[in-house]
Design a protein around this motif. Structure first.
Motif, PDB file in Angstrom:
ATOM      1  N   TYR A   1      -1.707   3.554  10.531  1.00  0.00           N
ATOM      2  CA  TYR A   1      -3.093   3.223  10.214  1.00  0.00           C
ATOM      3  C   TYR A   1      -3.982   3.314  11.459  1.00  0.00           C
TER       4      TYR A   1
ATOM      5  N   GLU B   1       3.937   7.419  -4.751  1.00  0.00           N
ATOM      6  CA  GLU B   1       4.703   6.231  -4.438  1.00  0.00           C
ATOM      7  C   GLU B   1       6.189   6.432  -4.609  1.00  0.00           C
TER       8      GLU B   1
ATOM      9  N   VAL C   1       4.434  10.107  -1.358  1.00  0.00           N
ATOM     10  CA  VAL C   1       5.829   9.874  -1.042  1.00  0.00           C
ATOM     11  C   VAL C   1       6.675  11.113  -1.351  1.00  0.00           C
TER      12      VAL C   1
ATOM     13  N   VAL D   1       4.189   1.412  10.043  1.00  0.00           N
ATOM     14  CA  VAL D   1       3.057   1.651   9.149  1.00  0.00           C
ATOM     15  C   VAL D   1       1.732   1.289   9.818  1.00  0.00           C
TER      16      VAL D   1
ATOM     17  N   HIS E   1       9.237   7.344  -1.251  1.00  0.00           N
ATOM     18  CA  HIS E   1       9.269   7.879   0.107  1.00  0.00           C
ATOM     19  C   HIS E   1      10.679   8.258   0.433  1.00  0.00           C
TER      20      HIS E   1
ATOM     21  N   CYS F   1       0.836  -1.197   0.000  1.00  0.00           N
ATOM     22  CA  CYS F   1       0.000   0.000   0.000  1.00  0.00           C
ATOM     23  C   CYS F   1       0.877   1.256   0.000  1.00  0.00           C
ATOM     24  N   GLY F   2       0.216   2.396   0.053  1.00  0.00           N
ATOM     25  CA  GLY F   2       0.932   3.666   0.146  1.00  0.00           C
ATOM     26  C   GLY F   2       0.998   4.373  -1.186  1.00  0.00           C
TER      27      GLY F   2
ATOM     28  N   GLY G   1       3.852   2.578  -2.087  1.00  0.00           N
ATOM     29  CA  GLY G   1       4.660   3.600  -1.430  1.00  0.00           C
ATOM     30  C   GLY G   1       5.393   3.158  -0.183  1.00  0.00           C
ATOM     31  N   PHE G   2       4.889   2.126   0.504  1.00  0.00           N
ATOM     32  CA  PHE G   2       5.486   1.734   1.779  1.00  0.00           C
ATOM     33  C   PHE G   2       6.639   0.753   1.561  1.00  0.00           C
TER      34      PHE G   2
END
Length: 307
Positions: A291, A36, A12, A287, A38, A8-9, A68-69
């Motif tokens: 959330y 996406e 960035v 992360v 970071h 996910c993500g 992105g993560f």
């Protein structure tokens, strides 16, 4: 999501470590924001991606490389912009998804069809006006700045304690969305303008019910962040928005907003990284904590994980 595992993500900011063939507006070592990335990333030309994938790449391509993560993320060059040295990565990361979502809501022909932003535009220099519902959200705060950058008069709503912040971003007037007189106040503030419609940054039926009286009095169109928005007033025309379209079907929007206005506005200070980041240190292990904090509710802030 159609593949597992997935990453996910979307928002960035970081440093370019590699660019693909044909990318010329950024180079290795540049500080950038985009969809996406970071920390570091390779950047891929748009024509090297299936159907010009953009922004929330992992949701369009179902390929984890676009999430992105992670430490390295592949980005579409069309939604990457340099950032000034004065802007921290954690602050810059609040902007990317909001930029494209707000731009789609304001400028697409199917939504409000407002004039595109320009570095030369003066606030309220056109006769156009817009109501931005939910101005303290990340999309709403960016939408205010984009609309002002297009010379459009902005009226917005948020919680009472955030109203002055919206005016600082350029809103001509801002009202408490819980006020019993909010619709009348908005209509009065929009008198004498060519009302384009509502950029609904909340998208829930309660929000639509609250701004419906403005449409019934002044007309206009709508753009909504909610897919298949419910509770819209009868007869209104417009569309829900999906951020990746600004480098796909609506590339005419992305070509102006991302390629021209964003880097110039960041450098000049016309585009501010708001709402401010709520930074969680500790990298990817945090992360889930991010959330969890988001689920509890955030007011005029955006959760950012610092690597």
């Amino acid at each position: 999501m159609q593949k597992y595992p997935n990453i996910c993500g979307a928002d960035v900011a970081g440093e370019v470590v590699e660019v693909g063939e044909g990318v010329s507006h950024v180079k290795k070592g540049d500080r950038v924001l985009g969809y996406e990335l970071h920390h570091m990333l390779p950047i891929i030309p748009a024509d090297h991606l299936l159907t010009a994938i953009s922004h929330a790449f992992s949701l369009v391509s179902n390929d984890p490389v676009h999430g992105g993560f992670q430490l390295y993320t592949a980005l579409n060059a069309d939604v990457v912009a340099k950032i000034p040295s004065s802007l921290d990565f954690t602050a810059a990361a609040v902007l990317p998804l909001a930029i494209s979502t707000a731009a789609a809501c304001l400028f697409k022909k199917e939504t409000l069809a407002l004039p595109l932003p320009s570095s030369d535009a003066k606030p309220s220099s056109t006769s156009k006006s817009v109501l931005i519902w939910g101005g303290s959200s990340s999309v709403g705060a960016t939408a205010i700045q984009l609309a002002v950058g297009a010379g459009v008069k902005v009226v917005s709503v948020a919680s009472k304690h955030n109203l002055e912040k919206l005016k600082e971003l350029g809103a001509s007037a801002a009202f408490d969305y819980k006020s019993s007189s909010v619709a009348d106040d908005i209509i009065k503030a929009l008198e004498g303008t060519d009302f384009a419609g509502v950029c609904d940054c909340i998208g829930l039926p309660d929000a639509a019910a609250a701004w419906a009286p403005v449409y019934k009095k002044l007309g206009g169109r709508y753009g909504s962040v909610m897919p298949g928005a419910q509770g819209l007033p009868d007869g209104i025309e417009g569309d829900s928005v999906f951020a990746p379209t600004v480098v796909m079907a609506d590339k005419y929007v992305g070509d102006v907003v991302w390629a021209k206005w964003v880097p110039e506005a960041l450098e000049s200070g016309k585009l501010k990284a708001v709402p401010p980041p709520i930074v969680i240190e500790g990298g990817l292990d945090k992360v889930q904590e991010g959330y969890d904090q988001q689920k509890k509710g955030v007011s005029f802030g955006k959760i950012v994980i610092a690597l």
